[in-house]
Scaffold this motif. Structure first.
Motif, PDB file in Angstrom:
ATOM      1  N   LEU A 131       0.828  -1.200   0.000  1.00 30.55           N
ATOM      2  CA  LEU A 131       0.000   0.000   0.000  1.00 30.55           C
ATOM      3  C   LEU A 131       0.870   1.261   0.000  1.00 30.55           C
ATOM      4  CD1 LEU A 131      -3.065   0.740   0.377  1.00 30.55           C
ATOM      5  CD2 LEU A 131      -2.550   0.998   2.791  1.00 30.55           C
ATOM      6  N   LEU A 132       1.893   1.232   0.854  1.00 33.55           N
ATOM      7  CA  LEU A 132       2.676   2.448   1.037  1.00 33.55           C
ATOM      8  C   LEU A 132       3.761   2.616  -0.020  1.00 33.55           C
ATOM      9  CD1 LEU A 132       2.979   2.324   4.906  1.00 33.55           C
ATOM     10  CD2 LEU A 132       1.635   3.937   3.558  1.00 33.55           C
ATOM     11  N   ARG A 144       0.162   3.730  -4.273  1.00 36.38           N
ATOM     12  CA  ARG A 144      -1.279   3.612  -4.183  1.00 36.38           C
ATOM     13  C   ARG A 144      -1.877   4.726  -3.304  1.00 36.38           C
ATOM     14  NH1 ARG A 144      -4.506  -1.857  -2.483  1.00 36.38           N
ATOM     15  NH2 ARG A 144      -6.390  -0.892  -1.676  1.00 36.38           N
ATOM     16  N   VAL A 145      -1.305   4.948  -2.152  1.00 39.56           N
ATOM     17  CA  VAL A 145      -1.820   5.990  -1.269  1.00 39.56           C
ATOM     18  C   VAL A 145      -1.395   7.371  -1.758  1.00 39.56           C
ATOM     19  CG1 VAL A 145      -1.864   6.871   1.070  1.00 39.56           C
ATOM     20  CG2 VAL A 145      -1.742   4.432   0.691  1.00 39.56           C
TER      21      VAL A 145
END
Lengths: 278, 258
Positions: free
Chosen positions: A199-200, A204-205
């Motif tokens: 995710l990090l 993506r974020v």
């Protein structure tokens, strides 16, 4: 079906037939679940819209841009994001427990091909449905958030290739992750850590360029950016042709590494596998 | 009320059989909050406020978001999931024959005790945010917080039950859970940062704004009496409407299986 490995060409055609048939089945099957697919996709759109709004607000407050991104390029980033995210959906590692428990694998082991081909072909067919269904969502998002996007031809071409590269890499990564289930059933925590890192460090974020330098460096040695941030940036830019090529080479590297990883793990996994269901 | 307590006791006893899940759930709560903190840190590396909210204030929002998520996971989500399954499988028939109010019954049957770890983690994050804020919390803020939190939970319950009741008409509704979880993420930030159209949806259609932002506003001295009245009025109205739709839905229900 026999396994005709006589000439390279007929082998290739044989694989091609298999992929086409599996993909066609997936297309027909998934078009029946239009409503369900749409609900799922709309639920998924919430995530990038949140990021989009947050970073647009930051950019506006900072006098119109943050890290070289304006609200409109941020909008472009997160709208393309929605397609790339959908391309990233592959067989879930959580599904392995069920596959093993219900004995589905026993049947698959008897088939003449490595089982990953069936997954790859099936989800690839599903992707076709997803892309078609994504177009109206993208149109609505574009109307709402006014993205700024002006890709060169090379960017469009690389993007079209890179989303499938991303799909392949993520398929193989999650296959490897899922295969851990052969050795232990307490896999939830491991999956959680993997997904958090992804995710990090995938873009993506936040677009990777807004991450601290050390995180960007770290991401260069991990496969995540190839599956997410790279395809998006390839289309949205700013990116040079040299960077486009470099990104594709990175993807190729991870595809090769992933194939080797899957092959090695699979060989060991089938050795420890004992069928449980009847 | 007695019914609720009995179900709660069974639910808790049931969950205590799976104590290891507590550790799993705790880990998941921590990862979720940790990720949120990283993103907040990234945002505040670029700016000092987000639409007028400072970093400690956004910590409070994140705490409330996590608390509400815990409440939803503890009681609302498991019950609504079960209800949807019952309608689809036809086992809902048995429920209707029981000598108790059917809406109450479907709302308090299941509990996921370990989801409460989110409430605990959320409280810690929220308290941390409050402690780093310059202003102190007055008693009136605290009361407002509790009232808003309660009303917000009722609102989410009503909307979810309304959508689930849709299963009486359209059987395939399993994706509702996914949809809700996706949209709920929007509550991680105060709804005031969103464009007007989205803010309106997030307040009145999917009342995440009411459920998460309002309690946070009470704690950060942003709440006004007018909006408090609007929220309470809206909660009452929606609750009555939900009750009505439930009545119509159960009357229309004719059994799904043969």
């Amino acid at each position: 079906m026999t396994t005709p490995l006589s000439t390279p060409l007929s082998t290739l055609r044989w694989y091609g037939d298999l992929y086409l048939t599996m993909a066609r089945m997936a297309i027909i099957e998934q078009f029946q679940y239009r409503a369900a697919n749409y609900m799922y996709m709309i639920g998924m759109v919430a995530e990038p819209v949140v990021y989009l709004v947050v970073w647009s607000v930051v950019a506006t407050q900072q006098g119109g841009e943050v890290g070289g991104l304006t609200p409109r390029t941020i909008a472009a980033y997160y709208i393309v994001w929605t397609l790339v995210r959908n391309m990233n959906i592959v067989f879930t590692p959580f599904g392995w427990e069920q596959r093993i428990r219900e004995g589905q694998l026993s049947g698959q082991l008897l088939r003449p091909l490595h089982p990953i081909h069936y997954d790859l072909a099936f989800f690839a067919g599903w992707k076709v449905v997803v892309i078609v269904m994504w177009l109206p969502i993208a149109a609505v998002l574009a109307w709402l958030f006014r993205p700024e996007i002006d890709p060169r031809l090379s960017q469009v071409v690389v993007f079209a290739v890179a989303i499938w590269g991303a799909y392949l890499i993520r398929s193989m990564l999650l296959w490897m992750l899922g295969m851990v289930t052969f050795w232990t059933t307490r896999v939830g925590a491991a999956f959680d850590f993997f997904f958090t890192a992804e995710l990090l460090l995938s873009g993506r974020v936040v677009p990777m360029r807004l991450m601290p330098d050390w995180a960007q460096t770290l991401a260069r040695y991990l496969p995540f950016e190839s599956t997410f941030g790279f395809p998006i940036t390839a289309l949205v830019g700013p990116i040079t042709d040299a960077e486009l090529v470099e990104g594709l080479i990175r993807q190729a590297f991870w595809i090769v590494a992933g194939s080797i990883g899957v092959a090695l793990m699979w060989r060991r996994a089938t050795k420890v596998f004992t069928s449980v269901a009847g | 009320m007695r019914l609720f307590l009995i179900f709660l006791r069974i639910g808790v006893m049931n969950e205590f059989q799976y104590r290891i899940n507590l550790a799993v759930q705790l880990l998941q709560s921590l990862i979720a909050v940790g990720t949120g903190l990283v993103v907040l840190a990234l945002i505040f590396q670029q700016t000092t406020t987000l639409s007028g909210w400072t970093q400690p204030e956004l910590l409070v929002v994140m705490g409330v978001y996590t608390i509400v998520g815990g409440i939803v996971g503890f009681i609302i989500e498991p019950n609504m999931g079960q209800l949807m399954q019952d309608i689809r499988m036809g086992t809902f028939d048995y429920l209707l024959t029981k000598p108790a109010d059917s809406q109450l019954l479907v709302s308090v049957r299941q509990f996921r005790l370990w989801a409460l770890t989110d409430v605990v983690v959320g409280c810690i994050v929220g308290a941390w945010g409050l402690a780093s804020m310059s202003a102190t919390v007055r008693p009136v803020d605290a009361v407002g917080f509790v009232v808003f939190l309660g009303a917000g939970a009722v609102l989410i319950y009503c909307v979810w039950l309304l959508i689930t009741t849709g299963a009486f008409w359209f059987v395939r509704m399993e994706m509702v859970q996914e949809l809700f979880q996706g949209i709920y993420r929007a509550g991680q930030y105060p709804v005031s940062i969103y464009p007007t159209w989205l803010r309106t949806i997030l307040t009145f259609v999917l009342p995440i704004g009411f459920a998460v932002t309002f309690p946070s506003e009470a704690l950060t001295r942003r709440a006004t009496v007018t909006w408090a009245l609007v929220m309470i009025g809206f909660t009452v109205a929606l609750f009555v409407a939900t009750r009505l739709v439930w009545r119509i839905g159960t009357r229309r229900y004719s059994g799904a299986s043969a």
